[in-house]
Scaffold this active site. Structure first.
Site, PDB file in Angstrom:
ATOM      1  N   ASP A  62       0.732  -1.200  -0.061  1.00  0.00           N
ATOM      2  CA  ASP A  62       0.007  -0.108  -0.130  1.00  0.00           C
ATOM      3  C   ASP A  62       1.029   1.368  -0.143  1.00  0.00           C
ATOM      4  OD1 ASP A  62      -1.639   2.075   0.671  1.00  0.00           O
ATOM      5  OD2 ASP A  62      -2.623   0.992   2.246  1.00  0.00           O
ATOM      6  N   ILE A  63       0.778   2.017  -1.018  1.00  0.00           N
ATOM      7  CA  ILE A  63       1.784   3.179  -1.160  1.00  0.00           C
ATOM      8  C   ILE A  63       1.533   4.166  -0.048  1.00  0.00           C
ATOM      9  CG2 ILE A  63       0.302   4.699  -2.666  1.00  0.00           C
ATOM     10  CD1 ILE A  63       3.126   5.046  -4.138  1.00  0.00           C
ATOM     11  N   GLY A  84      -9.682   4.671  -6.492  1.00  0.00           N
ATOM     12  CA  GLY A  84      -8.075   3.957  -6.219  1.00  0.00           C
ATOM     13  C   GLY A  84      -7.152   4.494  -5.632  1.00  0.00           C
ATOM     14  N   VAL A  85      -5.999   4.651  -6.099  1.00  0.00           N
ATOM     15  CA  VAL A  85      -4.852   4.807  -5.125  1.00  0.00           C
ATOM     16  C   VAL A  85      -5.223   6.265  -4.722  1.00  0.00           C
ATOM     17  CG1 VAL A  85      -3.251   5.624  -7.175  1.00  0.00           C
ATOM     18  CG2 VAL A  85      -2.329   4.847  -4.910  1.00  0.00           C
ATOM     19  N   ASP A  86      -5.718   7.345  -5.719  1.00  0.00           N
ATOM     20  CA  ASP A  86      -5.811   8.689  -5.208  1.00  0.00           C
ATOM     21  C   ASP A  86      -6.741   8.613  -4.155  1.00  0.00           C
ATOM     22  OD1 ASP A  86      -5.965  11.256  -5.778  1.00  0.00           O
ATOM     23  OD2 ASP A  86      -7.259  11.429  -7.509  1.00  0.00           O
ATOM     24  N   THR A 172      -2.728   2.180 -14.559  1.00  0.00           N
ATOM     25  CA  THR A 172      -3.079   0.622 -14.805  1.00  0.00           C
ATOM     26  C   THR A 172      -4.208   0.247 -14.030  1.00  0.00           C
ATOM     27  OG1 THR A 172      -1.671  -0.205 -12.999  1.00  0.00           O
ATOM     28  CG2 THR A 172      -0.770   0.108 -14.912  1.00  0.00           C
ATOM     29  N   GLY A 173      -4.966   1.235 -13.292  1.00  0.00           N
ATOM     30  CA  GLY A 173      -6.410   0.726 -12.694  1.00  0.00           C
ATOM     31  C   GLY A 173      -7.362   1.073 -13.727  1.00  0.00           C
ATOM     32  N   TYR A 175      -7.742   3.821 -15.588  1.00  0.00           N
ATOM     33  CA  TYR A 175      -7.517   4.199 -16.721  1.00  0.00           C
ATOM     34  C   TYR A 175      -6.964   3.233 -17.713  1.00  0.00           C
ATOM     35  CZ  TYR A 175      -7.782   9.157 -15.359  1.00  0.00           C
ATOM     36  OH  TYR A 175      -8.071  10.378 -14.782  1.00  0.00           O
TER      37      TYR A 175
END
Ligand code: ADP
Length: 229
Positions: A62-63, A84-86, A172-173, A175
């Site tokens: 997990d970033i 997502g990551v955002d 890569t999610g 998008y």
């Protein structure tokens, strides 16, 4: 301690063994230095999951948890948060991050902007906007490469004092960029940057899923094999 970790890295068949077999002393020393950096960074618990190529590391994780100077967010053009990551980064950083992002007037695809990290372990967040995948004929490869270059360009600016940076798997999610293709572009751009710039000591590619981890690790390993040839 270092010896133990060198052994843990599958000494008999791993990347380190390969460069020793190739009698590449410089690459071997660099590799051991990278292992030492990892120990200093306190990542030893992850070591069996971590494979490094000089100063590029690939991990599954997990970033938002990464103890690095800067993490890279795969944002959208508004920079006002998303999924997502955002979403995970905004949630972990707290509402101050959104306040700062509101002042940035968005970000163009392929470009990047930096904010503070607020409640994150990372001091900085570099927000970049990856391309949406439309099949590959809309300049997607070049836009994605530009994301990496833009982030690294910001990261090397002296005022931020960034030595270790962690990237998410941009585009890569949702998008939809094909993962293996994105991984090759990421590995190539980071490696090119590291060859011409020594301000960064560690670049980490943080993959959320095992399949993403496998793709990015394979891209980094293939690139290093080409370099050894
Ligand atoms: P994009 O819109 O650029 O495709 P996404 O956030 O949808 O961005 O996905 C980018 C990558 O980030 C995907 O591989 C996704 O699995 C991954 N991801 C999602 N959450 C996290 C997280 N907390 N840490 C690291 N990677 C994450």
């Amino acid at each position: 301690m270092l010896t133990d970790h060198v052994r843990q890295e599958c000494f008999s068949s791993g990347h380190l063994a390969k460069i020793i077999d190739n009698k590449d002393i410089l690459a071997s020393v660099k590799r051991i230095a990278a292992i030492k950096t990892d120990i200093v960074m306190g990542n030893t618990n992850n070591y069996d999951k971590l494979k490094m190529n000089n100063s590029i590391a690939v991990i599954q994780g997990d970033i938002t948890q990464q103890k690095v100077d800067a993490i890279v967010n795969a944002a959208n053009n508004s920079l006002l948060g998303g999924g997502g990551v955002d979403g995970a980064i905004h949630k972990a950083a707290g509402s101050e991050l959104l306040k700062e992002c509101r002042k940035l007037n968005g970000c163009a695809t392929g470009e990047a902007k930096i904010t503070k990290g607020y409640n994150l372990p990372a001091k900085w967040v570099i927000h970049t906007v990856g391309p949406i995948w439309y099949g590959g004929s809309q300049g997607e490869d070049e836009s994605l490469a530009s994301c990496y270059r833009s982030c690294l360009e910001i990261a090397q600016q002296q005022q931020y004092q960034i030595k270790a940076i962690a990237f998410s798997a941009i585009s890569t999610g949702v998008y939809g960029f094909p993962v293996e293709r994105a991984a090759r572009i990421a590995a190539r751009e980071i490696q090119r940057f590291l060859e011409s710039n020594n301000s960064l000591e560690q670049v980490i590619l943080v993959c959320f899923s095992k399949s993403s981890y496998d793709s990015y690790l394979s891209a980094v390993n293939q690139m290093s094999e080409r370099q050894l040839d």
